[in-house]
Motif scaffolding. Structure first.
Motif, PDB file in Angstrom:
ATOM      1  N   PHE A 123      36.525  32.246  27.385  1.00 37.42           N
ATOM      2  CA  PHE A 123      35.305  32.517  26.621  1.00 37.42           C
ATOM      3  C   PHE A 123      35.564  32.391  25.117  1.00 37.42           C
ATOM      4  O   PHE A 123      36.458  33.045  24.576  1.00 37.42           O
ATOM      5  CB  PHE A 123      34.814  33.937  26.956  1.00 37.42           C
ATOM      6  CG  PHE A 123      33.519  34.306  26.277  1.00 37.42           C
ATOM      7  CD1 PHE A 123      32.300  33.941  26.817  1.00 37.42           C
ATOM      8  CD2 PHE A 123      33.525  35.010  25.081  1.00 37.42           C
ATOM      9  CE1 PHE A 123      31.112  34.283  26.184  1.00 37.42           C
ATOM     10  CE2 PHE A 123      32.347  35.355  24.446  1.00 37.42           C
ATOM     11  CZ  PHE A 123      31.134  34.987  25.002  1.00 37.42           C
ATOM     12  N   VAL A 163      30.499  28.904  22.602  1.00 41.08           N
ATOM     13  CA  VAL A 163      29.780  29.707  23.594  1.00 41.08           C
ATOM     14  C   VAL A 163      28.377  29.145  23.814  1.00 41.08           C
ATOM     15  O   VAL A 163      27.901  29.055  24.954  1.00 41.08           O
ATOM     16  CB  VAL A 163      29.727  31.185  23.142  1.00 41.08           C
ATOM     17  CG1 VAL A 163      28.759  31.987  23.987  1.00 41.08           C
ATOM     18  CG2 VAL A 163      31.126  31.790  23.210  1.00 41.08           C
ATOM     19  N   ASN A 198      28.623  26.159  26.071  1.00 35.27           N
ATOM     20  CA  ASN A 198      29.022  26.437  27.450  1.00 35.27           C
ATOM     21  C   ASN A 198      28.034  27.308  28.223  1.00 35.27           C
ATOM     22  O   ASN A 198      28.043  27.301  29.439  1.00 35.27           O
ATOM     23  CB  ASN A 198      30.404  27.104  27.474  1.00 35.27           C
ATOM     24  CG  ASN A 198      31.487  26.097  27.128  1.00 35.27           C
ATOM     25  OD1 ASN A 198      31.449  24.958  27.566  1.00 35.27           O
ATOM     26  ND2 ASN A 198      32.433  26.513  26.298  1.00 35.27           N
ATOM     27  N   TYR A 199      27.233  28.105  27.518  1.00 36.58           N
ATOM     28  CA  TYR A 199      26.368  29.048  28.239  1.00 36.58           C
ATOM     29  C   TYR A 199      24.875  28.792  28.031  1.00 36.58           C
ATOM     30  O   TYR A 199      24.073  29.075  28.912  1.00 36.58           O
ATOM     31  CB  TYR A 199      26.701  30.486  27.839  1.00 36.58           C
ATOM     32  CG  TYR A 199      28.038  30.938  28.363  1.00 36.58           C
ATOM     33  CD1 TYR A 199      28.156  31.538  29.618  1.00 36.58           C
ATOM     34  CD2 TYR A 199      29.199  30.746  27.616  1.00 36.58           C
ATOM     35  CE1 TYR A 199      29.391  31.937  30.110  1.00 36.58           C
ATOM     36  CE2 TYR A 199      30.441  31.129  28.094  1.00 36.58           C
ATOM     37  CZ  TYR A 199      30.533  31.733  29.342  1.00 36.58           C
ATOM     38  OH  TYR A 199      31.758  32.112  29.828  1.00 36.58           O
ATOM     39  N   HIS A 243      19.619  25.708  29.555  1.00 41.97           N
ATOM     40  CA  HIS A 243      19.041  26.859  30.252  1.00 41.97           C
ATOM     41  C   HIS A 243      17.832  27.406  29.511  1.00 41.97           C
ATOM     42  O   HIS A 243      17.715  27.246  28.307  1.00 41.97           O
ATOM     43  CB  HIS A 243      20.061  27.993  30.366  1.00 41.97           C
ATOM     44  CG  HIS A 243      21.220  27.673  31.245  1.00 41.97           C
ATOM     45  ND1 HIS A 243      21.133  27.662  32.614  1.00 41.97           N
ATOM     46  CD2 HIS A 243      22.508  27.334  30.941  1.00 41.97           C
ATOM     47  CE1 HIS A 243      22.311  27.332  33.121  1.00 41.97           C
ATOM     48  NE2 HIS A 243      23.161  27.125  32.130  1.00 41.97           N
ATOM     49  N   LEU A 250      21.462  35.782  27.716  1.00 41.96           N
ATOM     50  CA  LEU A 250      22.229  34.607  27.273  1.00 41.96           C
ATOM     51  C   LEU A 250      22.505  34.681  25.775  1.00 41.96           C
ATOM     52  O   LEU A 250      23.602  34.364  25.313  1.00 41.96           O
ATOM     53  CB  LEU A 250      21.473  33.314  27.604  1.00 41.96           C
ATOM     54  CG  LEU A 250      21.602  32.795  29.040  1.00 41.96           C
ATOM     55  CD1 LEU A 250      20.758  31.549  29.225  1.00 41.96           C
ATOM     56  CD2 LEU A 250      23.057  32.519  29.396  1.00 41.96           C
ATOM     57  N   HIS A 271      25.451  36.620  24.744  1.00 39.66           N
ATOM     58  CA  HIS A 271      26.762  35.959  24.818  1.00 39.66           C
ATOM     59  C   HIS A 271      27.232  35.520  23.430  1.00 39.66           C
ATOM     60  O   HIS A 271      28.421  35.578  23.124  1.00 39.66           O
ATOM     61  CB  HIS A 271      26.703  34.730  25.743  1.00 39.66           C
ATOM     62  CG  HIS A 271      26.686  35.069  27.199  1.00 39.66           C
ATOM     63  ND1 HIS A 271      25.684  35.800  27.786  1.00 39.66           N
ATOM     64  CD2 HIS A 271      27.567  34.770  28.193  1.00 39.66           C
ATOM     65  CE1 HIS A 271      25.939  35.937  29.073  1.00 39.66           C
ATOM     66  NE2 HIS A 271      27.077  35.325  29.347  1.00 39.66           N
TER      67      HIS A 271
END
Lengths: 183, 496
Positions: free
Chosen positions: B232, B430, B433-434, B438, B444, B447
């Motif tokens: 992460f 981050v 990747n996250y 989406h 989210l 994060h």
């Protein structure tokens, strides 16, 4: 503590404007008493929660720091609108504190000095995402009505505890000898 | 290898949706994050903006030098002792060339290690533990220390009491928990009485035990989900910190060492007196906080991390036995390579807290802390540079003082400023990747904040710190063309 339990938990919002977070640190300096406090209050918007805006029904708003930019003005108005009682905590909130030392200087000169490079000119950050600076740092009461002033740089954890427990018990907060400090 | 400044600037910002995280919460100070996305939720730009500006260095000019250690600690309420001591060390150079009596140095060390303990406890338990214990996208109403106290009362109480002990060490050595006055140019203004020593000593073993427990908690989390914890916000970079003359971890004094992302030493035992040629601070239009880099490596490659993750991997050893044991285990977890996963900061931070707890006990048992020789004398000078390893990393203070004892020049590079580029690169990693592709939810978005919290940024310090170092300014618009900058005051007046 002696305070009777209120019918519902009081909602408390806190924020730091142009301050150093020392007052919030002093708030945490009530140490294990914070575990008693959370039986009586519920934290709304605060640096220790992820609630980004005050709920409209906050009972107490506790503000550290003075007003140095447009964003501070905005947040202060949000607190005044949503909190029944507003408390100016610490030297910066009450009289501008150390950040107000810049008031005798021209903000453009300070910025120019800081972001200047010999031979390369002055390049001052000015993106729309960063808030406009005010010419001077202001205490809170110059911008909105403040209900209580809690002095100190910072007020001690014991002073904050006495103040809050008085208020929560419905007493007029009084800080006797030993708890009022201005340093 | 990806481009270091990928996602910093979108090519066509005007066509994109803007999402803002404001304020960044469970950190100290003021920051916000803006994210630009297209209609398919592809991330095009992510920036951590530092939105405040104070001007401390400017208004310190003209003040008497002896006020400075008390004045500049108002930069920060979380690590005031760091500023108090870095300024004191710089002013030691002014008043006596930097000499301290053994009592003065040990009292200052005690104060500083007390601060390291309280700041690390605050950060881990009060600010970051809700993410780690409940999950990054857990219920926002529970994601705070009150939620931790409800779900894990023992953990919350341990955190509260560890922090309390650190604050008490500070109070006993400086007179006040926040913004005390213990350190003065050339020494300290008090030592400890036997009663004060015994008062602190009686709890010191418990603090060591609890710090060890805290290391176990975070180590357990890493071991339970290495895929998350090791990857992460992983941003390979140079790491910089102070080490002592044997290469061991030292928070109070030492020389600079840097390793590259693979652990190779770039420089070692470099005197911090030359900090202003070693480092250059870049400026970007969208943040009041500067972006320092190692001058010889340049802006693209020279940015670095400071703070626990850098310190634990830069040093060759830790001088206290339990923390050293944990350091060895930490380094072994990374195998042959340094760890760059941002969550590794928390593990390293708890090892440092254990080191602080052990060191405090050692200092309390040292009779020098009750000595009477508080001040040293030596030749007066006109310029002083002080450094310290603050909880968040290397901190520089630099002053010049005239013959009337008034400050004529002040420059500070605070810990969080040193981490500015690393934090920005981490949040972009981050986001990629996250968030990519989406529907963006509160969880989210958290994060992004989890990545920022790893660095324990003190945005409060960072917004005050305004250097006068040589700047390399590259201000470009979305098409890459360089543009000039104008100023605008609160009344809308435009100036150069």
């Amino acid at each position: 503590m002696n305070a009777p339990l209120p019918k519902r938990k009081l909602k408390v919002a806190t924020t730091s404007l142009a301050g150093c977070f020392g007052c919030h640190m002093s708030f945490l300096d009530i140490d294990e008493r914070i575990l008693d406090l959370v039986e009586l209050v519920e934290f709304d918007r605060s640096p220790i929660t992820d609630i980004k805006h005050c709920s409209p029904d906050c009972d107490l708003g506790i503000i550290e720091g003075g007003v140095c930019n447009a964003e501070n003005v905005h947040v202060l108005h949000e607190f005044r609108k949503n909190c029944k009682i507003l408390i100016a905590m610490g030297a910066c909130a009450i009289n501008g504190g150390l950040p107000a030392q810049r008031n005798s200087l021209d903000i453009r000169d300070i910025l120019a000095a800081v972001y200047a490079q010999p031979g390369r000119g002055v390049h001052i950050p000015n993106d729309p995402e960063i808030p406009l600076l005010l010419n001077e740092v202001h205490p809170l009461h110059e911008v909105v009505k403040i209900d209580y002033f809690l002095p100190g740089c910072p007020p001690s954890g014991d002073a904050i505890w006495k103040f809050l427990t008085d208020l929560l018990a419905g007493r007029t907060p009084t800080l006797g000898h030993g708890l009022i400090h201005y340093d | 290898m990806r481009h270091q400044f990928e996602l910093e600037t979108a090519k066509t910002p005007e066509a994109l949706k803007r999402i803002v995280i404001e304020p960044v919460s469970r950190v100290e100070g003021h920051g916000k994050v803006t994210i630009l996305l297209d209609d398919n939720n592809q991330v095009h730009q992510v920036r951590l903006h530092i939105v405040e500006f104070r001007g401390f260095e400017k208004f310190i000019e003209g003040r008497p030098y002896w006020e400075v250690p008390v004045l500049v600690q108002r930069l920060c309420g979380i690590c005031p002792v760091s500023h108090h001591l870095a300024a004191s060390k710089a002013m030691d150079m002014i008043v006596n060339g930097g000499i301290l009596t053994p009592t003065a140095e040990k009292i200052r060390r005690l104060m500083h290690y007390g601060q390291m303990l309280q700041s690390h406890a605050l950060h881990f338990f009060h600010l970051s533990s809700p993410d780690l214990l409940f999950g990054f996208d857990s219920d926002v109403a529970k994601r705070n220390i009150v939620g931790v106290a409800a779900a894990n009362p023992d953990v919350a109480k341990m955190g509260v009491l560890l922090r309390k002990f650190g604050q008490e060490v500070i109070r006993v050595t400086s007179g006040k928990r926040v913004h005390g006055t213990g350190s003065v140019p050339g020494g300290v203004n008090k030592s400890l009485t036997a009663e004060e020593r015994d008062y602190l000593l009686k709890d010191s073993d418990q603090m060591i035990a609890w710090s060890r427990d805290a290391v176990r908690i975070i180590k357990g989390l890493h071991r339970s989900n290495p895929a998350l914890y090791d990857a992460f916000g992983a941003v390979p970079s140079t790491m910089m910190s102070l080490v002592d003359d044997k290469g061991a971890l030292d928070f109070y004094h030492g020389a600079l060492r840097a390793r590259d992302k693979d652990g190779e030493v770039i420089f070692d035992q470099v005197s911090y007196q030359g900090y202003n040629t070693l480092l250059t601070e870049g400026v970007k239009s969208w943040s009041y906080m500067k972006f320092p880099y190692i001058t010889t490596l340049g802006e693209e490659k020279g940015w670095y991390k400071v703070g626990p993750l850098a310190r634990i991997q830069n040093c060759d050893s830790i001088p206290t036995p339990q923390a050293e044991e944990e350091r060895v285990e930490f380094v072994a977890h990374g195998g042959a390579k340094p760890m760059h996963g941002s969550l590794g900061f928390h593990w390293a931070r708890m090892i440092e807290m254990l080191c602080a707890a052990e060191t405090i006990k050692d200092l309390l048992l040292d009779p020098d802390i009750m000595g009477a020789d508080l001040m040293a004398e030596g030749p007066r000078r006109g310029e002083g540079i002080g450094v310290i390893e603050a909880p968040r990393g290397t901190l520089f203070h630099h002053y010049r003082v005239d013959d009337n004892d008034l400050v004529t020049y002040a420059n500070l590079i605070v810990s969080t400023t040193n981490n500015n580029t690393a934090m920005n690169v981490a949040v972009r990693d981050v986001a990629k990747n996250y968030l990519q592709g989406h529907e963006i939810t509160e969880g989210l978005l958290n994060h992004i904040e989890v990545a920022i919290r790893c660095f324990d940024p003190c945005l409060s310090c960072a917004t005050h710190a305004l250097g006068k170092m040589p700047l390399e300014v590259t201000l470009v618009d979305a098409t890459g063309a360089e543009i000039d900058r104008m100023t605008k005051d609160s009344e809308g007046r435009i100036g150069k």
